[in-house]
Write a protein that holds these residues in place. Sequence first.
Motif, PDB file in Angstrom:
ATOM      1  N   PRO A 210      -5.282  -2.798  15.310  1.00 13.66           N
ATOM      2  CA  PRO A 210      -6.303  -3.168  16.040  1.00 13.66           C
ATOM      3  C   PRO A 210      -6.582  -2.925  17.750  1.00 13.66           C
ATOM      4  N   ASP A 211      -5.332  -3.577  18.350  1.00 16.78           N
ATOM      5  CA  ASP A 211      -5.679  -3.323  19.666  1.00 16.78           C
ATOM      6  C   ASP A 211      -5.688  -2.497  20.946  1.00 16.78           C
ATOM      7  N   LYS A 212      -5.090  -0.933  19.658  1.00 16.59           N
ATOM      8  CA  LYS A 212      -4.563   0.079  20.258  1.00 16.59           C
ATOM      9  C   LYS A 212      -5.158   1.165  19.140  1.00 16.59           C
ATOM     10  N   ASN A 213      -6.300   0.778  18.357  1.00 20.01           N
ATOM     11  CA  ASN A 213      -7.778   1.943  17.911  1.00 20.01           C
ATOM     12  C   ASN A 213      -7.035   2.294  16.852  1.00 20.01           C
ATOM     13  N   VAL A 214      -5.762   1.811  15.985  1.00 24.99           N
ATOM     14  CA  VAL A 214      -5.994   1.964  14.868  1.00 24.99           C
ATOM     15  C   VAL A 214      -5.994   1.096  14.028  1.00 24.99           C
ATOM     16  N   HIS A 215      -6.981   0.732  12.952  1.00 27.29           N
ATOM     17  CA  HIS A 215      -7.163  -0.130  11.766  1.00 27.29           C
ATOM     18  C   HIS A 215      -6.491   0.342  10.153  1.00 27.29           C
ATOM     19  N   ALA A 216      -6.293  -0.665  10.084  1.00 22.11           N
ATOM     20  CA  ALA A 216      -5.362   0.179   8.942  1.00 22.11           C
ATOM     21  C   ALA A 216      -5.969  -0.919   7.436  1.00 22.11           C
ATOM     22  N   ILE A 217      -6.213  -0.076   6.181  1.00 23.10           N
ATOM     23  CA  ILE A 217      -6.127  -1.259   5.310  1.00 23.10           C
ATOM     24  C   ILE A 217      -6.313  -0.595   4.009  1.00 23.10           C
ATOM     25  N   GLN A 218      -6.009  -1.067   3.236  1.00 26.22           N
ATOM     26  CA  GLN A 218      -5.136  -1.154   1.970  1.00 26.22           C
ATOM     27  C   GLN A 218      -6.189  -1.251   0.500  1.00 26.22           C
ATOM     28  N   MET A 219      -6.442  -0.623  -0.210  1.00 22.75           N
ATOM     29  CA  MET A 219      -7.178  -0.521  -1.952  1.00 22.75           C
ATOM     30  C   MET A 219      -6.109  -0.425  -2.716  1.00 22.75           C
ATOM     31  N   GLU A 220      -6.234  -1.134  -3.452  1.00 20.93           N
ATOM     32  CA  GLU A 220      -4.997  -0.865  -4.510  1.00 20.93           C
ATOM     33  C   GLU A 220      -5.870  -1.029  -5.735  1.00 20.93           C
ATOM     34  N   ILE A 221      -5.805  -0.425  -6.755  1.00 17.26           N
ATOM     35  CA  ILE A 221      -6.795   0.169  -7.591  1.00 17.26           C
ATOM     36  C   ILE A 221      -6.308  -0.847  -9.397  1.00 17.26           C
ATOM     37  N   ALA A 222      -6.718  -1.566  -9.312  1.00 18.88           N
ATOM     38  CA  ALA A 222      -6.729  -1.983 -10.870  1.00 18.88           C
ATOM     39  C   ALA A 222      -7.033  -0.024 -12.121  1.00 18.88           C
ATOM     40  N   GLN A 223      -5.578   0.048 -12.507  1.00 23.36           N
ATOM     41  CA  GLN A 223      -6.116   1.399 -13.165  1.00 23.36           C
ATOM     42  C   GLN A 223      -6.474   1.395 -14.415  1.00 23.36           C
ATOM     43  N   HIS A 224      -6.963   0.415 -14.793  1.00 24.07           N
ATOM     44  CA  HIS A 224      -8.274   0.684 -15.900  1.00 24.07           C
ATOM     45  C   HIS A 224      -9.515   0.963 -15.641  1.00 24.07           C
ATOM     46  N   CYS A 225      -9.389   1.159 -14.402  1.00 26.87           N
ATOM     47  CA  CYS A 225     -11.210   1.002 -13.989  1.00 26.87           C
ATOM     48  C   CYS A 225     -11.290   2.809 -14.247  1.00 26.87           C
ATOM     49  N   TYR A 226     -10.216   3.620 -14.298  1.00 30.17           N
ATOM     50  CA  TYR A 226      -9.991   5.398 -13.617  1.00 30.17           C
ATOM     51  C   TYR A 226      -9.041   5.893 -14.533  1.00 30.17           C
ATOM     52  N   LEU A 227      -8.749   5.089 -15.781  1.00 30.83           N
ATOM     53  CA  LEU A 227      -7.600   5.847 -16.603  1.00 30.83           C
ATOM     54  C   LEU A 227      -7.277   5.215 -17.714  1.00 30.83           C
ATOM     55  N   GLU A 228      -7.960   6.315 -19.033  1.00 31.37           N
ATOM     56  CA  GLU A 228      -8.184   6.306 -20.345  1.00 31.37           C
ATOM     57  C   GLU A 228      -7.672   5.033 -20.514  1.00 31.37           C
ATOM     58  N   SER A 229      -6.090   5.111 -20.261  1.00 31.69           N
ATOM     59  CA  SER A 229      -5.340   3.968 -21.141  1.00 31.69           C
ATOM     60  C   SER A 229      -4.113   3.454 -19.688  1.00 31.69           C
ATOM     61  N   GLU A 230      -3.870   2.439 -20.005  1.00 30.58           N
ATOM     62  CA  GLU A 230      -2.655   1.369 -18.702  1.00 30.58           C
ATOM     63  C   GLU A 230      -1.400   1.557 -19.504  1.00 30.58           C
ATOM     64  N   THR A 231      -1.174   2.634 -20.622  1.00 27.97           N
ATOM     65  CA  THR A 231      -0.120   3.116 -21.148  1.00 27.97           C
ATOM     66  C   THR A 231       0.381   4.250 -21.041  1.00 27.97           C
ATOM     67  N   PRO A 232       1.646   5.212 -21.773  1.00 30.19           N
ATOM     68  CA  PRO A 232       2.138   6.568 -21.612  1.00 30.19           C
ATOM     69  C   PRO A 232       0.372   7.328 -22.559  1.00 30.19           C
ATOM     70  N   PRO A 233      -0.177   8.843 -22.131  1.00 23.73           N
ATOM     71  CA  PRO A 233       0.597   9.251 -20.550  1.00 23.73           C
ATOM     72  C   PRO A 233      -0.613   8.959 -19.393  1.00 23.73           C
ATOM     73  N   PHE A 234      -1.012   7.886 -19.779  1.00 17.41           N
ATOM     74  CA  PHE A 234      -1.827   6.982 -18.340  1.00 17.41           C
ATOM     75  C   PHE A 234      -2.899   8.363 -18.164  1.00 17.41           C
ATOM     76  N   ALA A 235      -3.696   9.240 -19.244  1.00 16.76           N
ATOM     77  CA  ALA A 235      -4.648   9.814 -18.840  1.00 16.76           C
ATOM     78  C   ALA A 235      -5.562   9.615 -18.573  1.00 16.76           C
ATOM     79  N   TYR A 236      -5.991  10.586 -17.441  1.00 14.87           N
ATOM     80  CA  TYR A 236      -6.995  10.182 -15.662  1.00 14.87           C
ATOM     81  C   TYR A 236      -8.255  10.284 -16.881  1.00 14.87           C
TER      82      TYR A 236
END
Length: 263
Positions: A210-236
Amino acid sequence: MTNVTVSKGESPLVFGQPHSGLFIPPEIESRLNEAGRAKLDTDWHVDRLYDGLIDDVTVVKAEFHRYVIDANRDPSGKSLYPGQNTTGLTPLVTFDDEPIWADAPTAEEIEARRKTYHAAYHNALSDEIERIKSLHGFAILYDCHSIRSHLPFLFEGRLPDLNIGDNNGATCAAEITNAVESVCRAQDQYSYVVNGRFRGGWTTRHYGKPDKNVHAIQMEIAQHCYLESETPPFAYSNDKAAALRIVLKNILEAAIDAAKRLY
């Protein structure tokens, strides 16, 4: 296949996508066992999830799979979370602590992969962050991740849906992180946490200054929020993803607006 794909934009925002790639060179894939070839620990469809949310955004995507080498790990091999279970620069086990190699890579092979893949990704990402900073006087690196929500090897219980990380405030101005958190707090569809189990990987910690004007933030999303299932084939799931994308778009816009107020 190119090892890294770069889509250049002129928004203040840069997306880092180190774990959605699926490419494993045949000579490496042949040395994986059945569990490794299943690629369970992919950030499935993260590139699709974020596609088109913000106009003119820059995207840097690793096309290689994390089992080749993990582009979000310290190139020295140092653990990001000392004392906690995690996977290394080139993972030897899955997030379920199951071995992935029939013939594990040597230290020399890992170093060669670091030079070929890891360095290529970070050279591209560094160049794009500097280019965006030169345009605006600042840049926001938003590191896009997802993970299965139940992984006892890594964490107890069920992971919150949205996991915001700025390494306890070190990698991003508080105003930007607070803006992201405010969007999460204003909705009731998804649980969230700031600097919980995932505080930001090597990418966030390395570039966030931040002191050099570069801000970094990570977002880790639990996959059940957007996948049909958290098992193969991990369909969207189009329906799940559509709802989540509304919240993510609000998060991204809030981060940009907060940064613009700072500068």
